[in-house]
Design a protein around this motif. Structure first.
Motif, PDB file in Angstrom:
ATOM      1  N   GLY A 193      18.405 -17.071  48.543  1.00  6.70           N
ATOM      2  CA  GLY A 193      18.818 -16.877  47.151  1.00  6.70           C
ATOM      3  C   GLY A 193      17.731 -16.727  46.121  1.00  6.70           C
ATOM      4  N   LEU A 194      16.501 -16.465  46.500  1.00 10.16           N
ATOM      5  CA  LEU A 194      15.392 -16.483  45.545  1.00 10.16           C
ATOM      6  C   LEU A 194      15.482 -15.353  44.517  1.00 10.16           C
ATOM      7  N   ARG A 195      15.765 -14.146  44.955  1.00  9.15           N
ATOM      8  CA  ARG A 195      15.786 -13.019  44.015  1.00  9.15           C
ATOM      9  C   ARG A 195      16.924 -13.148  43.004  1.00  9.15           C
ATOM     10  N   GLU A 196      18.079 -13.606  43.450  1.00 12.17           N
ATOM     11  CA  GLU A 196      19.198 -13.794  42.524  1.00 12.17           C
ATOM     12  C   GLU A 196      18.873 -14.880  41.495  1.00 12.17           C
TER      13      GLU A 196
ATOM     14  N   MET B 287      23.901 -24.092  33.446  1.00 15.38           N
ATOM     15  CA  MET B 287      23.647 -23.562  32.105  1.00 15.38           C
ATOM     16  C   MET B 287      24.910 -23.619  31.246  1.00 15.38           C
ATOM     17  N   GLN B 288      26.039 -23.240  31.827  1.00 17.34           N
ATOM     18  CA  GLN B 288      27.292 -23.268  31.083  1.00 17.34           C
ATOM     19  C   GLN B 288      27.720 -24.690  30.762  1.00 17.34           C
ATOM     20  N   LEU B 289      27.491 -25.613  31.687  1.00 19.17           N
ATOM     21  CA  LEU B 289      27.833 -27.018  31.472  1.00 19.17           C
ATOM     22  C   LEU B 289      27.030 -27.617  30.319  1.00 19.17           C
ATOM     23  N   ALA B 290      25.785 -27.173  30.183  1.00 19.49           N
ATOM     24  CA  ALA B 290      24.917 -27.708  29.135  1.00 19.49           C
ATOM     25  C   ALA B 290      25.261 -27.167  27.748  1.00 19.49           C
ATOM     26  N   ALA B 291      25.844 -25.991  27.678  1.00 18.04           N
ATOM     27  CA  ALA B 291      26.096 -25.334  26.394  1.00 18.04           C
ATOM     28  C   ALA B 291      26.933 -26.221  25.477  1.00 18.04           C
ATOM     29  N   GLY B 292      26.458 -26.397  24.254  1.00 17.53           N
ATOM     30  CA  GLY B 292      27.168 -27.185  23.255  1.00 17.53           C
ATOM     31  C   GLY B 292      27.004 -28.682  23.385  1.00 17.53           C
ATOM     32  N   ARG B 293      26.202 -29.135  24.360  1.00 16.60           N
ATOM     33  CA  ARG B 293      26.041 -30.576  24.585  1.00 16.60           C
ATOM     34  C   ARG B 293      24.612 -31.057  24.374  1.00 16.60           C
TER      35      ARG B 293
ATOM     36  N   GLY C 295      24.643 -19.224  41.529  1.00 22.73           N
ATOM     37  CA  GLY C 295      25.914 -19.734  41.035  1.00 22.73           C
ATOM     38  C   GLY C 295      25.794 -21.134  40.472  1.00 22.73           C
ATOM     39  N   GLN C 296      25.055 -21.987  41.164  1.00 16.06           N
ATOM     40  CA  GLN C 296      24.849 -23.357  40.682  1.00 16.06           C
ATOM     41  C   GLN C 296      24.079 -23.366  39.370  1.00 16.06           C
ATOM     42  N   LEU C 297      23.070 -22.503  39.253  1.00  7.81           N
ATOM     43  CA  LEU C 297      22.278 -22.469  38.027  1.00  7.81           C
ATOM     44  C   LEU C 297      23.125 -21.962  36.860  1.00  7.81           C
ATOM     45  N   ARG C 298      23.941 -20.941  37.089  1.00  6.13           N
ATOM     46  CA  ARG C 298      24.830 -20.461  36.028  1.00  6.13           C
ATOM     47  C   ARG C 298      25.787 -21.572  35.589  1.00  6.13           C
ATOM     48  N   ASP C 299      26.337 -22.272  36.553  1.00  5.37           N
ATOM     49  CA  ASP C 299      27.261 -23.370  36.227  1.00  5.37           C
ATOM     50  C   ASP C 299      26.560 -24.442  35.399  1.00  5.37           C
TER      51      ASP C 299
ATOM     52  N   ALA D 275      15.969 -16.387  35.331  1.00  5.01           N
ATOM     53  CA  ALA D 275      14.742 -16.860  34.671  1.00  5.01           C
ATOM     54  C   ALA D 275      14.641 -18.376  34.525  1.00  5.01           C
ATOM     55  N   PRO D 276      14.802 -19.130  35.622  1.00  6.87           N
ATOM     56  CA  PRO D 276      14.489 -20.561  35.539  1.00  6.87           C
ATOM     57  C   PRO D 276      13.003 -20.743  35.246  1.00  6.87           C
ATOM     58  N   VAL D 277      12.636 -21.899  34.707  1.00  5.93           N
ATOM     59  CA  VAL D 277      11.245 -22.091  34.299  1.00  5.93           C
ATOM     60  C   VAL D 277      10.327 -22.422  35.463  1.00  5.93           C
ATOM     61  N   SER D 278      10.889 -22.829  36.617  1.00  7.50           N
ATOM     62  CA  SER D 278      10.060 -23.032  37.803  1.00  7.50           C
ATOM     63  C   SER D 278      10.921 -23.022  39.049  1.00  7.50           C
TER      64      SER D 278
END
Length: 453
Positions: free
Chosen positions: A132-135, A109-115, A103-107, A140-143
């Protein structure tokens, strides 16, 4: 018909350099043509006499967004990167909150969009309870980052058993694991012994000595060898640490990084720059600096990244009882290219080595190979156009990071960056940084088995 032709340049990749005309279509490199070869494009740029490098990929960046945006944010950090020729940033997870679940990673990614002025990939932190590793993997984070010292307990992997357990959970997910090497027992021991006393630079160094770094490297490589995990070891800067790495690196699928500051500054530099150089790991002795430069020349360093970690000028200028209490970190994305050109100018490396350590290897290692890190058909047209007949002087007043300074103020290097293209569109040129924010969030694909050495 192509969208754009770059005519007359010297194309520099990790494998070497060659004259070629670069054809771009749909944001990607469509072809490398023989110089002067007949071709039609909607636009052409004469780059005769210029060196063309793939955009740099900075694998270790703290953009401070969300939660710490008085220090930096997505817009200011990527704008600074664009001016310096870094077209892809790999952002660390230590913002507020730390990025440890899907959830934090999705947030984020969305926060970064357009900026974003440049592309950005995100890295996530692994909790001690391995939640939360599998989710997270599905995004697909880079690390996936493991911290071994000096972090909140929920994220602390301070034993070999804990590191082994984490790598056994991560290895089947086919991800790259970043490891920040250290030793919490040494840090805790020094803290106890110095309780109640004001601590300066020497005490800060003693709490994070080369022994802690080398022990962290050894544990990481051994755990990777035992589990089959792929690892990347974060910022190393000591003679003992790099010697340990050279002895053990072939035991596992492992790569290592350092930073420009670890190649240019020793402990005595604190006398001049003080708080502006305070970061972890601490600066070492002169013999450590010599060992790191020798490792750079010998090809023992896979990646040079910046650990861009800005703080506000007020935070750095405040008074602190202990040197260790000064907020740790400094800006770096705008000056990565300039500092690496300094090492080219000094004869430590060649231009192709700069590309290898700052473009090709980080792209391949972090799952961006085939898209980033080379001027090659099929890759994104992320291209730096440099004039070798001019020079660049780094100045504090030119820095766009919210930190407002650079530790490399006054550095004078050959070459001048004339233009920066991101997927074939100019994001920096004679008019400065383009106002349009065309950067995108990038995610990991397959990673290479080993860095190119």
């Amino acid at each position: 018909m192509f969208d754009l032709l770059l005519r007359g340049g010297n194309v520099v990749n990790a494998g070497g350099a060659a004259r070629a005309d670069v054809a771009i279509e749909g944001g990607r490199i469509a072809a490398l043509l023989a110089p002067g070869e007949s071709a039609v494009a909607r636009d052409e740029i004469d780059v005769a006499g210029c060196d063309l490098l793939p955009g740099l990929v900075d694998a270790h960046v703290h953009l401070r967004d969300p939660g710490l945006t008085h220090k930096e944010d997505f817009q200011s950090g990527t704008r600074s990167a664009a001016v310096g020729g870094v077209t892809t940033l790999l952002d660390m997870p230590t913002d507020e909150p730390w990025t440890w679940n899907a959830g934090q990673l999705r947030d984020k990614m969305q926060l970064a969009a357009g900026r974003l002025h440049t592309d950005v990939g995100f890295q996530v932190v692994v909790r001690r309870d391995l939640a939360g590793l599998r989710e997270l993997r599905e995004l697909a984070p880079v690390s996936f980052e493991l911290f071994t010292a000096d972090v909140p307990e929920a994220f602390l992997h301070d034993t070999l058993d804990g590191m082994d357990r984490a790598m056994r959970a991560l290895a089947p997910l086919d991800v790259l694991i970043g490891v920040s090497p250290g030793d919490e027992s040494i840090l805790a021991g020094e803290t106890r012994r110095n309780a109640g006393r004001a601590g300066g630079v020497c005490e800060f160094q003693a709490s994070r000595p080369p022994l802690a770094e080398s022990a962290g490297i050894a544990r990481a490589v051994l755990a990777a060898a035992a589990t089959g995990a792929r690892i990347h070891i974060r910022q190393t800067n000591s003679a003992l640490g790099i010697a340990t790495w050279r002895r053990l690196r072939d035991m596992a699928d492992a790569s290592i990084e350092t930073t420009p500051q670890c190649l240019l500054f020793a402990k005595d530099s604190y006398e001049r720059l003080g708080a502006n150089l305070k970061a972890s790991p601490p600066l070492r002795e002169q013999e450590d600096l010599v060992a790191m430069r020798e490792a750079l020349r010998a090809g023992a360093i896979d990646i040079v990244a910046t650990d861009h970690a800005p703080h506000s000028p007020a935070e750095k200028a405040a008074s602190y009882a202990n040197f260790a209490d000064i907020p740790g970190g400094m800006p770096g994305v705008q000056t990565l290219l300039a500092t690496m050109l300094h090492f080219v100018d000094q004869g430590d490396i060649a231009l192709k080595d700069l590309v290898r350590m700052c473009s090709a290897n980080p792209a391949a290692r972090f799952g961006l190979g085939g898209r980033k890190g080379a001027i090659r058909p099929g890759h994104d047209a992320d291209i730096l156009i440099l004039d070798p007949s001019k020079r660049t002087v780094v100045h504090n007043e030119d820095q766009l990071s919210r930190a407002g300074y650079t530790p490399f103020d006054g550095l004078d290097v050959p070459w001048r960056l004339l233009r920066v293209l991101l997927r074939g569109r100019e994001i920096f040129g004679a008019g400065g940084v383009a106002e349009a924010r065309g950067g995108a969030v990038v995610t990991a694909g397959p990673t290479s088995a080993h860095a190119d050495r």
